[in-house]
Design an enzyme around this catalytic site. Structure first.
Site, PDB file in Angstrom:
ATOM      1  N   ASP A   9     148.958  67.572  60.748  1.00  0.00           N
ATOM      2  CA  ASP A   9     147.725  67.407  59.965  1.00  0.00           C
ATOM      3  C   ASP A   9     147.798  68.367  58.780  1.00  0.00           C
ATOM      4  O   ASP A   9     148.024  69.561  58.952  1.00  0.00           O
ATOM      5  CB  ASP A   9     146.509  67.729  60.853  1.00  0.00           C
ATOM      6  CG  ASP A   9     145.187  67.455  60.159  1.00  0.00           C
ATOM      7  OD1 ASP A   9     144.395  66.672  60.690  1.00  0.00           O
ATOM      8  OD2 ASP A   9     144.942  68.056  59.091  1.00  0.00           O
ATOM      9  N   ASP A 109     145.799  62.198  56.213  1.00  0.00           N
ATOM     10  CA  ASP A 109     146.557  63.459  56.261  1.00  0.00           C
ATOM     11  C   ASP A 109     147.175  63.739  57.633  1.00  0.00           C
ATOM     12  O   ASP A 109     147.524  64.871  57.933  1.00  0.00           O
ATOM     13  CB  ASP A 109     145.702  64.642  55.764  1.00  0.00           C
ATOM     14  CG  ASP A 109     144.765  65.203  56.809  1.00  0.00           C
ATOM     15  OD1 ASP A 109     144.379  64.463  57.729  1.00  0.00           O
ATOM     16  OD2 ASP A 109     144.430  66.391  56.694  1.00  0.00           O
ATOM     17  N   GLU A 110     147.329  62.700  58.439  1.00  0.00           N
ATOM     18  CA  GLU A 110     147.907  62.897  59.768  1.00  0.00           C
ATOM     19  C   GLU A 110     149.028  61.919  60.064  1.00  0.00           C
ATOM     20  O   GLU A 110     148.906  60.733  59.815  1.00  0.00           O
ATOM     21  CB  GLU A 110     146.816  62.727  60.837  1.00  0.00           C
ATOM     22  CG  GLU A 110     145.871  63.905  60.867  1.00  0.00           C
ATOM     23  CD  GLU A 110     144.599  63.604  61.631  1.00  0.00           C
ATOM     24  OE1 GLU A 110     144.691  63.132  62.771  1.00  0.00           O
ATOM     25  OE2 GLU A 110     143.529  63.824  61.056  1.00  0.00           O
TER      26      GLU A 110
HETATM   27  P1  TTP Z   1     140.722  66.625  57.856  1.00  0.00           P
HETATM   28  O1  TTP Z   1     142.161  66.711  58.261  1.00  0.00           O
HETATM   29  O2  TTP Z   1     139.709  66.423  58.901  1.00  0.00           O
HETATM   30  O3  TTP Z   1     140.301  67.933  57.060  1.00  0.00           O
HETATM   31  P2  TTP Z   1     141.085  68.799  56.001  1.00  0.00           P
HETATM   32  O4  TTP Z   1     142.501  68.363  55.867  1.00  0.00           O
HETATM   33  O5  TTP Z   1     140.311  68.820  54.733  1.00  0.00           O
HETATM   34  O6  TTP Z   1     141.003  70.252  56.619  1.00  0.00           O
HETATM   35  P3  TTP Z   1     141.795  70.860  57.877  1.00  0.00           P
HETATM   36  O7  TTP Z   1     142.699  69.770  58.385  1.00  0.00           O
HETATM   37  O8  TTP Z   1     142.546  72.039  57.312  1.00  0.00           O
HETATM   38  O9  TTP Z   1     140.736  71.265  58.838  1.00  0.00           O
HETATM   39  O10 TTP Z   1     140.539  65.448  56.810  1.00  0.00           O
HETATM   40  C1  TTP Z   1     141.533  65.064  55.885  1.00  0.00           C
HETATM   41  C2  TTP Z   1     140.898  64.655  54.556  1.00  0.00           C
HETATM   42  O11 TTP Z   1     139.992  63.576  54.770  1.00  0.00           O
HETATM   43  C3  TTP Z   1     140.092  65.747  53.915  1.00  0.00           C
HETATM   44  O12 TTP Z   1     140.895  66.607  53.114  1.00  0.00           O
HETATM   45  C4  TTP Z   1     139.074  64.984  53.133  1.00  0.00           C
HETATM   46  C5  TTP Z   1     138.859  63.718  53.909  1.00  0.00           C
HETATM   47  N1  TTP Z   1     137.599  63.801  54.679  1.00  0.00           N
HETATM   48  C6  TTP Z   1     136.426  63.283  54.125  1.00  0.00           C
HETATM   49  O13 TTP Z   1     136.457  62.751  53.008  1.00  0.00           O
HETATM   50  N2  TTP Z   1     135.253  63.382  54.849  1.00  0.00           N
HETATM   51  C7  TTP Z   1     135.185  63.968  56.074  1.00  0.00           C
HETATM   52  O14 TTP Z   1     134.097  64.048  56.679  1.00  0.00           O
HETATM   53  C8  TTP Z   1     136.399  64.500  56.646  1.00  0.00           C
HETATM   54  C9  TTP Z   1     136.352  65.184  57.991  1.00  0.00           C
HETATM   55  C10 TTP Z   1     137.572  64.395  55.906  1.00  0.00           C
HETATM   56 MG    MG Z   2     143.697  68.062  57.566  1.00  0.00          MG
HETATM   57 MG    MG Z   3     143.101  65.182  59.438  1.00  0.00          MG
END
Ligand code: TTP
Ligand code: MG
Ligand code: MG
Length: 361
Positions: A9, A109-110
């Site tokens: 991630d 992002d995963e």
């Molecule tokens: P995440 O992987 O949940 O969050 P992140 O990468 O920003 O932070 P981290 O992994 O370090 O905790 O989500 C990936 C992307 O998806 C995030 O950068 C933006 C988008 N996203 C949204 O647009 N709305 C949301 O509610 C979430 C959770 C994520």
């Molecule tokens: Mg993330």
């Molecule tokens: Mg994520």
């Protein structure tokens, strides 16, 4: 057979990309926003960097509240740039997909890969693979990510979230119980706020309590099927395969060749079972594809990837062989080394027969 699964991630993904695009923002709180357009500050926070999170900013929070939290900090507010993030996401996942036998694009992002064979079923080697992936992504995209490794997708995903940012958490099969036991139940993906609150009314707060809960009582509360899933998850059991989830945007297979080689026919011969596996998935999922990709990794672990987009989507596996052969030939003609690993993928997937495209899910 025991599996080893790796879940990656990207850290504060959209905001980290924006930091790279605008180095002058580094060190400042950065908030990426989905503006609704009603007025200048209406909408919600998509994500933010860790500087902003220190002030309590969270994904999903109204932008107005984030502005209030960050007053006087010199914070930067930006609109989402989906095209940019999705291009970078694909580049990163392309890298990830080359390190295991089975790959799944789990979200923007995963990525999930099964690395049982790539790591020779050794957790030590699995950790080395994770370190290489992190290094390659940092080198090519200046992005940090967090990786979890475990005996299945569930444990790997929870582990990827365990230490963030820039984390690497390995959970071996005999460590799963202790790893999960003290976590809040909502760390299990699929247990949301509602289930968490309901479990709390039953006196179940942490995963260990859920694991030891009375199946009959849980069955009454959630239904038999969900109760079974809850208890299995609490035990860290998850049989779902990598690479057959719905949301995936590509299907790929990669293998280590018997000998290092640059013989096209030899490589194509080795690819037969992989193409067969992809063909089986095409049939099972009732999908068509409109892009085929080929990957070769040379003796120095340098990766070469090429792909071709078709004029029309097809479900015909013979097309995969035909195009992959052409792409492998191109890569071989442009290089001098022998190749150690070879892989094939299909992309731009759609449901067949006028069903919804995957993008609409
Ligand atoms: P995440 O992987 O949940 O969050 P992140 O990468 O920003 O932070 P981290 O992994 O370090 O905790 O989500 C990936 C992307 O998806 C995030 O950068 C933006 C988008 N996203 C949204 O647009 N709305 C949301 O509610 C979430 C959770 C994520
Ligand atoms: Mg993330
Ligand atoms: Mg994520």
């Amino acid at each position: 057979m025991e599996r080893i699964v790796l879940h990656l991630d990207i850290d504060y993904f959209f905001a980290q990309v924006e930091e790279n695009e605008h180095p002058e923002y580094k060190g400042k709180p950065v908030v990426v926003c989905v503006y609704s357009g009603r007025d200048e500050t209406s909408g919600v926070v998509s994500t933010s960097n860790y500087e902003a999170r220190k002030y309590g900013v969270k994904s999903g929070m109204p932008i107005k509240i984030a502005i209030a939290h960050l007053k006087g900090t010199g914070a930067v507010f930006l609109p989402v740039d989906h095209e940019l993030y999705s291009r970078i996401s694909q580049g990163v996942m392309e890298i990830v997909s080359t390190y295991g036998e089975k790959f799944e694009y789990a979200s923007i992002d995963e990525g999930v890969i099964e690395i049982s064979e790539a790591a020779h079923r050794s957790y030590g080697e699995a950790k080395e693979i994770a370190e290489k992936i992190k290094k390659e992504i940092l080198g090519k995209f200046h992005l940090t990510c967090s990786i979890g490794i475990g005996p299945n997708r569930l444990v790997a995903k929870i582990a990827s979230d365990f230490r963030k940012p820039n984390g690497l958490t390995v959970v071996k099969p005999d460590e799963v119980g202790a790893f999960l036991e003290k976590m809040d139940v909502d760390k299990i993906p699929g247990i949301g706020k509602k289930s968490r609150d309901f479990l709390a009314t039953m006196g179940i707060h942490v995963v260990g309590q859920l694991r030891d809960a009375d199946p009959a009582l849980l069955g009454e509360a959630f239904g038999k099927k969900t109760a079974g899933w809850l208890i299995n998850s609490a035990k860290g059991i998850d049989e779902t395969e990598v690479g057959i989830a719905w949301e995936q945007k590509q299907v790929s297979r990669i293998m280590t060749l018997k000998n290092d080689t640059r013989d096209l026919d030899g490589i194509m011969n080795s690819m037969k079972p992989l193409v067969q596996e992809i063909a089986d998935e095409i049939r099972e999922m009732e999908i068509s594809f409109s892009s085929v990709g080929a990957t070769l990794i040379d003796e120095n672990m340098k990766t070469f990837t090429k792909s071709r987009t078709l004029a029309h989507p097809t479900g015909d596996a013979n097309e995969i062989t035909k195009i992959a052969k052409m792409l492998f030939a191109e890569i071989i003609s442009e290089t001098k080394m022998n190749f150690r690993r070879a892989g094939i993928k299909i992309e731009k997937l759609e449901k067949r027969k006028g069903q919804k495209t995957l993008g609409e899910f």
